[in-house]
Design a protein around this motif. Sequence first.
Motif, mmCIF file in Angstrom:
data_model
loop_
_atom_site.group_PDB
_atom_site.id
_atom_site.type_symbol
_atom_site.label_atom_id
_atom_site.label_comp_id
_atom_site.label_asym_id
_atom_site.label_seq_id
_atom_site.Cartn_x
_atom_site.Cartn_y
_atom_site.Cartn_z
ATOM 1 N N ASN A 127 0.835 -1.199 0.000
ATOM 2 C CA ASN A 127 0.000 0.000 0.000
ATOM 3 C C ASN A 127 0.874 1.255 0.000
ATOM 4 O OD1 ASN A 127 -2.827 0.939 0.061
ATOM 5 N ND2 ASN A 127 -2.202 1.934 1.974
ATOM 6 N N ASP A 128 1.992 1.204 0.743
ATOM 7 C CA ASP A 128 2.963 2.310 0.699
ATOM 8 C C ASP A 128 3.466 2.487 -0.735
ATOM 9 O OD1 ASP A 128 2.832 2.640 3.470
ATOM 10 O OD2 ASP A 128 4.520 1.261 3.821
ATOM 11 N N TYR A 129 3.754 1.361 -1.366
ATOM 12 C CA TYR A 129 4.256 1.413 -2.743
ATOM 13 C C TYR A 129 3.238 2.053 -3.683
ATOM 14 C CZ TYR A 129 5.550 0.119 -7.434
ATOM 15 O OH TYR A 129 5.848 0.195 -8.770
ATOM 16 N N LEU A 130 1.981 1.618 -3.584
ATOM 17 C CA LEU A 130 0.947 2.119 -4.488
ATOM 18 C C LEU A 130 0.702 3.612 -4.285
ATOM 19 C CD1 LEU A 130 -1.548 -0.878 -4.346
ATOM 20 C CD2 LEU A 130 -0.177 -0.170 -6.317
ATOM 21 N N LYS A 131 0.788 4.077 -3.042
ATOM 22 C CA LYS A 131 0.646 5.507 -2.789
ATOM 23 C C LYS A 131 1.747 6.293 -3.489
ATOM 24 C CE LYS A 131 -1.763 5.337 1.671
ATOM 25 N NZ LYS A 131 -1.663 5.657 3.116
ATOM 26 N N SER A 132 2.958 5.742 -3.460
ATOM 27 C CA SER A 132 4.094 6.421 -4.102
ATOM 28 C C SER A 132 3.978 6.369 -5.622
ATOM 29 C CB SER A 132 5.408 5.765 -3.666
ATOM 30 O OG SER A 132 6.507 6.331 -4.354
ATOM 31 N N ALA A 133 3.739 5.174 -6.171
ATOM 32 C CA ALA A 133 3.653 5.025 -7.631
ATOM 33 C C ALA A 133 2.506 5.825 -8.217
ATOM 34 C CB ALA A 133 3.509 3.547 -7.992
ATOM 35 N N GLY A 134 1.417 5.990 -7.444
ATOM 36 C CA GLY A 134 0.249 6.722 -7.924
ATOM 37 C C GLY A 134 0.506 8.196 -8.177
ATOM 38 N N LYS A 135 1.608 8.727 -7.638
ATOM 39 C CA LYS A 135 1.953 10.128 -7.879
ATOM 40 C C LYS A 135 2.379 10.364 -9.327
ATOM 41 C CE LYS A 135 3.542 10.670 -3.095
ATOM 42 N NZ LYS A 135 4.737 10.847 -2.223
ATOM 43 N N PHE A 136 2.706 9.283 -10.025
ATOM 44 C CA PHE A 136 3.180 9.361 -11.413
ATOM 45 C C PHE A 136 2.246 10.176 -12.297
ATOM 46 C CE2 PHE A 136 2.619 7.406 -15.652
ATOM 47 C CZ PHE A 136 3.865 7.666 -16.208
ATOM 48 N N TYR A 137 0.942 9.985 -12.137
ATOM 49 C CA TYR A 137 -0.034 10.607 -13.026
ATOM 50 C C TYR A 137 -0.093 12.124 -12.883
ATOM 51 C CZ TYR A 137 -1.511 5.735 -12.989
ATOM 52 O OH TYR A 137 -1.529 4.365 -13.062
ATOM 53 N N GLU A 186 -0.896 -3.135 -15.871
ATOM 54 C CA GLU A 186 -1.741 -2.957 -14.701
ATOM 55 C C GLU A 186 -1.707 -1.544 -14.097
ATOM 56 O OE1 GLU A 186 -2.010 -7.604 -13.310
ATOM 57 O OE2 GLU A 186 -0.858 -6.254 -12.030
ATOM 58 N N PRO A 187 -1.943 -0.527 -14.926
ATOM 59 C CA PRO A 187 -2.012 0.833 -14.368
ATOM 60 C C PRO A 187 -3.197 0.955 -13.420
ATOM 61 C CG PRO A 187 -2.913 0.809 -16.589
ATOM 62 C CD PRO A 187 -2.326 -0.557 -16.346
ATOM 63 N N ARG A 188 -2.983 1.650 -12.324
ATOM 64 C CA ARG A 188 -4.036 1.825 -11.321
ATOM 65 C C ARG A 188 -4.110 3.284 -10.912
ATOM 66 N NH1 ARG A 188 -3.604 -2.911 -6.706
ATOM 67 N NH2 ARG A 188 -4.011 -4.732 -8.045
ATOM 68 N N PRO A 189 -5.316 3.804 -10.696
ATOM 69 C CA PRO A 189 -5.418 5.139 -10.120
ATOM 70 C C PRO A 189 -4.817 5.147 -8.721
ATOM 71 C CG PRO A 189 -7.553 4.043 -10.136
ATOM 72 C CD PRO A 189 -6.626 3.185 -10.923
ATOM 73 N N SER A 190 -4.400 6.304 -8.276
ATOM 74 C CA SER A 190 -3.786 6.415 -6.961
ATOM 75 C C SER A 190 -4.752 5.978 -5.865
ATOM 76 C CB SER A 190 -3.344 7.855 -6.711
ATOM 77 O OG SER A 190 -2.844 8.002 -5.398
ATOM 78 N N VAL A 191 -4.207 5.308 -4.853
ATOM 79 C CA VAL A 191 -5.015 4.892 -3.704
ATOM 80 C C VAL A 191 -4.952 5.929 -2.588
ATOM 81 C CG1 VAL A 191 -4.678 2.456 -4.199
ATOM 82 C CG2 VAL A 191 -3.081 3.611 -2.661
ATOM 83 N N ASP A 192 -4.264 7.032 -2.838
ATOM 84 C CA ASP A 192 -4.026 8.041 -1.803
ATOM 85 C C ASP A 192 -4.904 9.266 -2.036
ATOM 86 O OD1 ASP A 192 -2.944 9.319 0.337
ATOM 87 O OD2 ASP A 192 -1.056 9.853 -0.617
ATOM 88 N N GLY A 193 -6.031 9.339 -1.335
ATOM 89 C CA GLY A 193 -6.906 10.497 -1.493
ATOM 90 C C GLY A 193 -8.314 10.123 -1.898
ATOM 91 N N ASP A 194 -9.080 11.106 -2.304
ATOM 92 C CA ASP A 194 -10.461 10.909 -2.711
ATOM 93 C C ASP A 194 -10.538 10.046 -3.970
ATOM 94 O OD1 ASP A 194 -13.408 11.904 -2.544
ATOM 95 O OD2 ASP A 194 -12.805 12.251 -4.629
#
Length: 436
Positions: free
Chosen positions: A168-178, A220-228
């Motif tokens: 989950n830490d990873y996904l929060k970080s990777a999600g900043k890419f967009y 497997e692109p995913r929208p960020s899990v961090d936020g609304d």
Amino acid sequence: MKTKFLKTTLIATLCFLFMACNAQKNYIKVDGTHFTLNNKTLHFVGTNFWYGAYLGADAEYGNRARLLRELDQLQKNGITNLRVVAASEESDYGLPLSPPFQYKNGTYNETLLKGLDFLLVEMGKRNLHAVMVLNNNWDWSGGMGQYVSWINNTPVIDPSVNKNQTWNDYLKSAGKFYELQQAQDIYRKYIKMIVNRTNTFSNKAYNNDPTIMSWELANEPRPSVDGDKDEKMKIFTKWVDETAGYIKLMAPKQLVTTGSEGSQGTLNSLEFTYQAHNTKNIDYVTFHMWPKNWAWYKAESPDMENAKKKTAAYFDEHLALAKKLNKPIVMEEFGFVRDGEKFSPDSPTTARDEYYIFVLELLKHSVETDGSLGGLNFWGWGGEGRAQQKDYRWKKGDMSFTADPYSEAQGLNSIYNTDKSTLKIISKYSKEIDKR
């Protein structure tokens, strides 16, 4: 004189029309919920062969002789579609795919790109089509997390080796890419280079090569899990639409898709999956299927009926979504472990074979009815590759590619060239489907 001129003009016009028509042949196209090839409905059985360009490279890590044998065996078993890595980034992760296509300093690996050239030419000789993956949500090829690290000048989040960090830490970080414009600029620069590249073996531009079925935004692109969730989905959907549109401007003859897992990859929402694919710039829908990873199946206490039930439900709801979008759909990843989650090529595959039959029957049924499932790609082709360590864990210096990323046990989901029962199943269904 006038008659001769008209005759010459007519011949020139007919030649032009013939060449234009011929140029469109062999490209896979979309017609409603179906793929077509040369005006015939197309269905396929394919595989994930992510390391194909690496084998094709004239380098220490390459093995062209093995690559040719692998392609021959895939063709022999009726496989017609290969999903391949066409991008990777210089990585700070502890279990990196190396060398990369793209270095941190902005230069590109010409040796590896020539490996991709070689792969595409050899695939073309065998009437195999490629899905070209341009990024990765996950760490094993660098991907979005590495882009974020480059731009923000922060350490990568690496749960594969750092047990104090979570996925989950990873996904929060990777999600900043967009949301990082500089990351998007570097990404698009790479896309522009690869889509417009001229193959050094065929002298054919990539965007004018019918061997390439489609360009895929990412694995497997995913929208960020961090936020609304709604806000993050808007950002993600905008990225999908604009990036796909950017590719289409350069490669109008080829298809573009997302690489999405389906609802599992869009914050567990089918509506979000619909939003991600509801753009004219995305030609077809993708979804993935991972019974073990998604806790539908446990090798230590196997419940195949539960895995099948949940697979069928996930399958049906995504086919319904594709029909709503009036687009074809591809199950471009599905995998299953060997009995007891063993990794040795000698271990039995009874459960895997049962699951493969179940999934391939779903494809066959779709072909026999509405046909909206265009194809599937199993994960993945290990072929002649074998783990080089006794514990089946990859270590730096190992160069015998299998289907399993380096963060996973080598042999976890690989179909080897010695898996006779599984290959018999794959060959049977692929050839039956190809005849339709």
